[in-house]
Design a protein around this motif. Structure first.
Motif, mmCIF file in Angstrom:
data_model
loop_
_atom_site.group_PDB
_atom_site.id
_atom_site.type_symbol
_atom_site.label_atom_id
_atom_site.label_comp_id
_atom_site.label_asym_id
_atom_site.label_seq_id
_atom_site.Cartn_x
_atom_site.Cartn_y
_atom_site.Cartn_z
ATOM 1 N N ILE A 289 1.119 -1.408 -0.259
ATOM 2 C CA ILE A 289 -0.259 0.405 -0.147
ATOM 3 C C ILE A 289 0.894 1.138 -0.375
ATOM 4 O O ILE A 289 1.173 1.334 1.117
ATOM 5 C CB ILE A 289 -1.245 -0.355 1.104
ATOM 6 C CG1 ILE A 289 -1.409 -1.142 1.477
ATOM 7 C CG2 ILE A 289 -1.700 1.481 1.396
ATOM 8 C CD1 ILE A 289 -2.271 -1.530 2.734
ATOM 9 N N CYS A 290 0.849 1.822 -1.141
ATOM 10 C CA CYS A 290 1.202 3.472 -0.686
ATOM 11 C C CYS A 290 0.807 4.650 -1.138
ATOM 12 O O CYS A 290 0.212 5.117 -2.270
ATOM 13 C CB CYS A 290 2.588 2.947 -2.724
ATOM 14 S SG CYS A 290 2.888 4.911 -2.437
ATOM 15 N N ASP A 291 0.091 5.213 0.106
ATOM 16 C CA ASP A 291 -0.555 6.128 -0.181
ATOM 17 C C ASP A 291 0.480 7.665 0.382
ATOM 18 O O ASP A 291 1.016 7.915 1.129
ATOM 19 C CB ASP A 291 -1.406 6.072 1.084
ATOM 20 C CG ASP A 291 -2.233 7.068 1.847
ATOM 21 O OD1 ASP A 291 -2.268 7.982 1.372
ATOM 22 O OD2 ASP A 291 -3.172 7.082 2.962
ATOM 23 N N ALA A 292 0.700 8.334 -1.436
ATOM 24 C CA ALA A 292 2.061 8.721 -1.668
ATOM 25 C C ALA A 292 1.683 9.795 -0.983
ATOM 26 O O ALA A 292 0.615 10.160 -0.621
ATOM 27 C CB ALA A 292 2.105 8.452 -3.168
ATOM 28 N N PRO A 293 3.028 10.289 -0.710
ATOM 29 C CA PRO A 293 3.172 12.411 -0.136
ATOM 30 C C PRO A 293 2.547 12.817 -1.165
ATOM 31 O O PRO A 293 2.975 12.420 -2.908
ATOM 32 C CB PRO A 293 3.927 12.375 0.255
ATOM 33 C CG PRO A 293 5.391 11.442 -0.756
ATOM 34 C CD PRO A 293 4.218 10.201 0.185
ATOM 35 N N TYR A 338 0.703 -7.455 -5.301
ATOM 36 C CA TYR A 338 -0.634 -5.733 -5.501
ATOM 37 C C TYR A 338 -0.116 -5.190 -5.208
ATOM 38 O O TYR A 338 0.753 -4.669 -4.082
ATOM 39 C CB TYR A 338 -2.363 -6.446 -5.510
ATOM 40 C CG TYR A 338 -3.151 -6.980 -5.635
ATOM 41 C CD1 TYR A 338 -4.047 -6.528 -7.013
ATOM 42 C CD2 TYR A 338 -3.157 -8.922 -5.788
ATOM 43 C CE1 TYR A 338 -4.553 -7.982 -7.113
ATOM 44 C CE2 TYR A 338 -3.680 -9.427 -5.867
ATOM 45 C CZ TYR A 338 -4.483 -9.294 -6.816
ATOM 46 O OH TYR A 338 -5.359 -9.880 -7.624
ATOM 47 N N LEU A 339 -0.272 -3.972 -6.101
ATOM 48 C CA LEU A 339 0.165 -2.860 -5.473
ATOM 49 C C LEU A 339 -0.786 -1.535 -5.651
ATOM 50 O O LEU A 339 -1.610 -1.781 -6.156
ATOM 51 C CB LEU A 339 1.644 -2.030 -6.601
ATOM 52 C CG LEU A 339 1.986 -0.068 -6.363
ATOM 53 C CD1 LEU A 339 2.468 -0.486 -4.601
ATOM 54 C CD2 LEU A 339 3.247 -0.239 -7.443
ATOM 55 N N MET A 340 -0.767 -0.915 -4.492
ATOM 56 C CA MET A 340 -1.987 0.004 -4.466
ATOM 57 C C MET A 340 -1.111 1.096 -4.483
ATOM 58 O O MET A 340 -0.718 1.173 -3.157
ATOM 59 C CB MET A 340 -3.097 -0.621 -3.287
ATOM 60 C CG MET A 340 -4.768 0.500 -3.308
ATOM 61 S SD MET A 340 -5.202 -0.081 -2.174
ATOM 62 C CE MET A 340 -6.032 -1.142 -2.942
ATOM 63 N N PHE A 384 -7.789 9.518 -4.783
ATOM 64 C CA PHE A 384 -7.357 8.411 -5.837
ATOM 65 C C PHE A 384 -6.693 6.789 -5.780
ATOM 66 O O PHE A 384 -5.658 7.228 -4.987
ATOM 67 C CB PHE A 384 -7.095 9.439 -7.289
ATOM 68 C CG PHE A 384 -5.482 8.477 -8.089
ATOM 69 C CD1 PHE A 384 -6.885 8.305 -9.223
ATOM 70 C CD2 PHE A 384 -4.486 7.986 -8.173
ATOM 71 C CE1 PHE A 384 -6.799 7.451 -10.985
ATOM 72 C CE2 PHE A 384 -4.654 6.750 -9.282
ATOM 73 C CZ PHE A 384 -4.849 7.394 -10.325
ATOM 74 N N ALA A 385 -7.182 6.220 -5.939
ATOM 75 C CA ALA A 385 -6.680 5.158 -6.394
ATOM 76 C C ALA A 385 -6.521 3.968 -7.026
ATOM 77 O O ALA A 385 -7.352 4.452 -8.489
ATOM 78 C CB ALA A 385 -7.511 4.119 -4.955
ATOM 79 N N ALA A 386 -5.367 3.572 -7.279
ATOM 80 C CA ALA A 386 -5.166 2.186 -7.946
ATOM 81 C C ALA A 386 -4.610 1.422 -7.742
ATOM 82 O O ALA A 386 -3.821 1.182 -7.457
ATOM 83 C CB ALA A 386 -3.947 2.963 -9.750
#
Length: 392
Positions: A289-293, A338-340, A384-386
């Protein structure tokens, strides 16, 4: 009348002295701590004026602070009320409950004005965002949302009713409450319910179905840990959780929050994932899970000062970080895993374009789905999420 004129004048002075270098809430708090003459109601009205002013974003910047504040308040209030003495009769006459009609009145007075000037970066905005609706939504204070944790559905509702706190049920687990509602003395926060924006909760709808034993999940930009707790509640099975962040203080706070949430088994480490020297050498993960800056532009109705002081140079700054982080953590996804990728941004360079670059530079990744979850029609944030999958 004199009291509200004083509030108005104080707000003008505060706005003229504010440069956006710190959150507006901290700036106002420091002022009120120094000026003890302001009571609770005074602080409420003055703060409301300041926040309303910055909701105008980049519109009508050629006007004086005084004139912009009058327009902003005209948009922010459904009726003139105590503020009527600050306005000429034609303004009061046209103070309609419908914001669109108030906007039309200002457009007649100021032909150069367009509601879309609040967000003047049309070429930067992600596809699917209605800029006029986004701009109109800027004048509505978002709700406070909570996610009830599994098993506490009846407990939370009962406690809120006993405390006579109004709430709207959006689902079995999601409640909306008026912004500013105090819950610390009513609910066991993080144990019974998590304070989490509506669309941040809806990210779980993109979560993949993970099967098998010894599942491994890495929340690589953990921050406050909201996505980790969401994952913990959503998967409903044992899995190995790893969290990381670039700041030790964040991981310290996260430890305390996980303790309240009952999450005891996890690993954590400090890492700056944006540096080119970062190398992942461990066992790969089933889900990263990459909840990016990001710019946080999807949350600006909560922090409108960030909108008012924003320049597109910041998009370039954040996309540089996002590109490096996403490329680095993509290497940690196992085949079939998976990568989110998640942001709370309105801008396509932080959203769709990062996903596009990921796919172009990693031929073993494929896009499962991506979604822009707009919040301006629901008094919530935009997310936004992918979800991407590494081919077997």
């Amino acid at each position: 009348m004199m009291r509200f004129q004083s509030y108005f004048n104080t707000a003008i002075s505060l706005i003229q002295g504010y440069n956006g270098s710190q959150p507006l809430v901290h700036y106002l708090k420091a002022y009120f701590a120094q000026e003890k003459k302001h009571g609770a109601k005074d602080r409420k009205y003055i703060s409301h004026l300041c926040y309303s002013y910055y909701r105008l974003g980049h519109a009508l910047k050629e006007l004086s602070v005084k004139d912009r504040l009058k327009i902003a308040l005209f948009f922010a209030e459904k009726a003139p009320g105590y503020w009527s003495g600050l306005y000429k009769p034609d303004w009061v006459k046209n103070w309609n409950e419908q914001l669109e009609q108030r906007i039309a009145f200002v457009e007649q007075l100021y032909p150069v004005f367009s509601i879309q000037h609040i967000y003047p970066w049309k070429e930067e905005i992600s596809a699917g965002i209605d800029i006029p609706a986004l701009s109109i939504g800027e004048f509505t204070q978002p709700d406070l949302f909570i996610r009830i944790r599994p098993g506490f559905e009846n407990v939370v509702r009962s406690k809120l009713k006993d405390a006579e706190i109004a709430f709207q049920e959006l689902s079995e687990a999601t409640l909306a409450l008026p912004n500013g509602t105090k819950l610390d003395n009513v609910l066991e926060i993080d144990q019974e319910a998590v304070i989490q924006d509506l669309n941040s909760q809806r990210v779980r709808l993109l979560f993949p179905v993970l099967e098998g034993s010894n599942l491994r999940v890495w929340d690589c930009c953990a921050a406050s840990g909201g996505k980790s707790i969401l994952t913990y509640d959503h998967l409903k099975q044992d899995f190995s959780l790893t969290v990381s962040d670039a700041r030790n203080s964040i991981l310290h706070n996260l430890k305390q929050r996980f303790s309240r949430a009952g999450i005891e088994r996890y690993e954590s480490f400090i890492a700056d994932l944006s540096v080119s020297t970062f190398a992942f050498n461990g066992e790969p993960y089933d889900l990263v899970i990459c909840d990016a800056p990001c710019t946080g532009s999807g949350t600006w109705s909560r922090t409108p000062e960030q909108l008012a002081f924003f320049s597109t140079d910041k998009i370039t700054l954040y996309t540089t970080l996002q590109r490096k982080i996403s490329q680095n953590v993509a290497k940690a996804v196992k085949p079939g895993g998976y990568l989110m990728y998640i942001t709370c941004s309105l801008f396509r360079r932080e959203n769709e374009e990062i996903v596009k670059q990921l796919l172009e530079e990693n031929d073993t990744l494929e896009l499962v789905m991506q979604q822009l979850m707009t919040g301006y029609h629901q008094k919530s944030d935009t997310m936004f999420a992918a979800l991407l999958k590494r081919k077997v």
